[in-house]
Scaffold this active site. Structure first.
Site, PDB file in Angstrom:
ATOM      1  CG  ASP A  67      64.998  57.059  27.342  1.00 57.76           C
ATOM      2  OD1 ASP A  67      64.522  58.085  27.859  1.00 57.76           O
ATOM      3  OD2 ASP A  67      64.390  55.983  27.286  1.00 57.76           O
ATOM      4  CG  ASN A 135      58.932  46.550  23.357  1.00 55.59           C
ATOM      5  OD1 ASN A 135      59.036  47.196  24.409  1.00 55.59           O
ATOM      6  ND2 ASN A 135      59.674  46.798  22.294  1.00 55.59           N
TER       7      ASN A 135
HETATM    8  C1  F6R Z   1      61.068  57.032  28.612  1.00 56.39           C
HETATM    9  C2  F6R Z   1      61.377  55.637  28.593  1.00 56.39           C
HETATM   10  C3  F6R Z   1      60.450  54.581  28.099  1.00 56.39           C
HETATM   11  C4  F6R Z   1      59.008  54.774  28.559  1.00 56.39           C
HETATM   12  C5  F6R Z   1      58.120  53.691  27.973  1.00 56.39           C
HETATM   13  C6  F6R Z   1      56.676  53.904  28.355  1.00 56.39           C
HETATM   14  O1  F6R Z   1      62.140  57.781  29.140  1.00 56.39           O
HETATM   15  O2  F6R Z   1      62.461  55.318  28.947  1.00 56.39           O
HETATM   16  O3  F6R Z   1      60.903  53.319  28.527  1.00 56.39           O
HETATM   17  O4  F6R Z   1      58.968  54.733  29.966  1.00 56.39           O
HETATM   18  O5  F6R Z   1      58.240  53.704  26.580  1.00 56.39           O
HETATM   19  O6  F6R Z   1      56.227  55.076  27.762  1.00 56.39           O
HETATM   20  P1  F6R Z   1      54.817  55.730  28.150  1.00 56.39           P
HETATM   21  O7  F6R Z   1      54.962  56.191  29.569  1.00 56.39           O
HETATM   22  O8  F6R Z   1      54.637  56.886  27.206  1.00 56.39           O
HETATM   23  O9  F6R Z   1      53.804  54.660  28.006  1.00 56.39           O
END
Ligand code: F6R
Length: 243
Positions: A67, A135
């Site tokens: 993303d 979430n």
């Molecule tokens: C990032 C992504 C998100 C993160 C998720 C957790 O490319 O796709 O789904 O994996 O928001 O983020 P962190 O690792 O910062 O807790």
């Protein structure tokens, strides 16, 4: 789904990197799917160490990222393009032409999504690394996203913007939209490595493993994947029933 409970984040990162390293040794033109955020940083550090030690090469590797924020220039320190270069690509011998990251330029968004999707459709990701949002989002597929989605634009949930504001000066700087690989695309990867660490992920991990399958909690689809590995630390596992 295979579940590993690591003692801590270091061990989690080592386990996840060791799975990737083993597969890279078996297939030098492997296609890797990368995630951003805090969770995979330790995995990337272990991959860099293995590259430095001459254990693995990224010369023939193709990568896809999940993303990108819409509206942040590539050179912006919080763009996912910038993040991937800082955390991994600048330290290894991957060919820049083999890197695929969705483009968040609002001017050409539909055209760029089409190009990215075509590329995705003509490749099969061997290993996709995933974090989980508190979430239940995977990539930026927020609650309510169709399980049959492909790459698309998503309006970020306020909770996700709040979670990610730690990387920005304040909430007003956190983009409101992103472009994300779809859930169907993620499920098409041959192998998934799902990572979660810390107490703030304990609810999401519990819901993933013990909740029902519903688009209201996107990560719940992951139990259907035939070759998925979930690696969590003890904090993220702390609400599980039989631990
Ligand atoms: C990032 C992504 C998100 C993160 C998720 C957790 O490319 O796709 O789904 O994996 O928001 O983020 P962190 O690792 O910062 O807790």
């Amino acid at each position: 789904m295979k579940v590993y409970i690591a003692k801590n984040y270091d061990e989690l990162s080592k386990i996840s990197a060791s799975i990737i390293i083993e597969d890279m040794k078996a297939k030098n033109d492997i296609i890797l799917g990368f995630a951003t955020g805090s969770t995979p940083i330790g995995t990337y550090q272990n991959l860099i160490a293995a590259y430095d030690a001459g254990e693995i090469s990224f010369k023939n590797v193709t990568s896809f990222n999940l993303d990108e924020y819409i509206g942040l220039p590539r050179a912006h320190e919080q763009s996912y393009n910038y993040f991937m270069h800082e955390q991994l690509f600048n330290h290894i011998n991957i060919d820049e032409n083999n890197i695929n990251i969705p483009c968040g330029d609002p001017a050409n968004i539909e055209e760029n999504i089409k190009k990215y999707q075509e590329k995705l459709d003509s490749n099969v990701i061997d290993i996709q690394i995933l974090g989980i949002g508190s979430n239940g989002h995977i990539a930026f597929n927020e609650p309510g996203t169709s399980f049959s989605s492909n790459t698309h634009v998503i309006r970020l949930d306020e909770g996700t913007r709040q979670d990610n504001k730690r990387f920005f000066n304040d909430i007003s700087e956190v983009p409101k939209e992103a472009v994300t690989m779809g859930i169907k695309d993620i499920m098409s990867a041959k192998k998934l490595i799902i990572l979660a660490n810390g107490k703030n992920k304990a609810n999401a991990v519990k819901e993933l493993l013990e909740g029902e399958k519903t688009e209201a909690f996107p990560a719940s689809i992951l139990l259907d994947h035939e070759n998925a590995v979930l690696i969590v630390d003890e904090d993220a596992a702390s609400l599980l029933e039989d631990i």
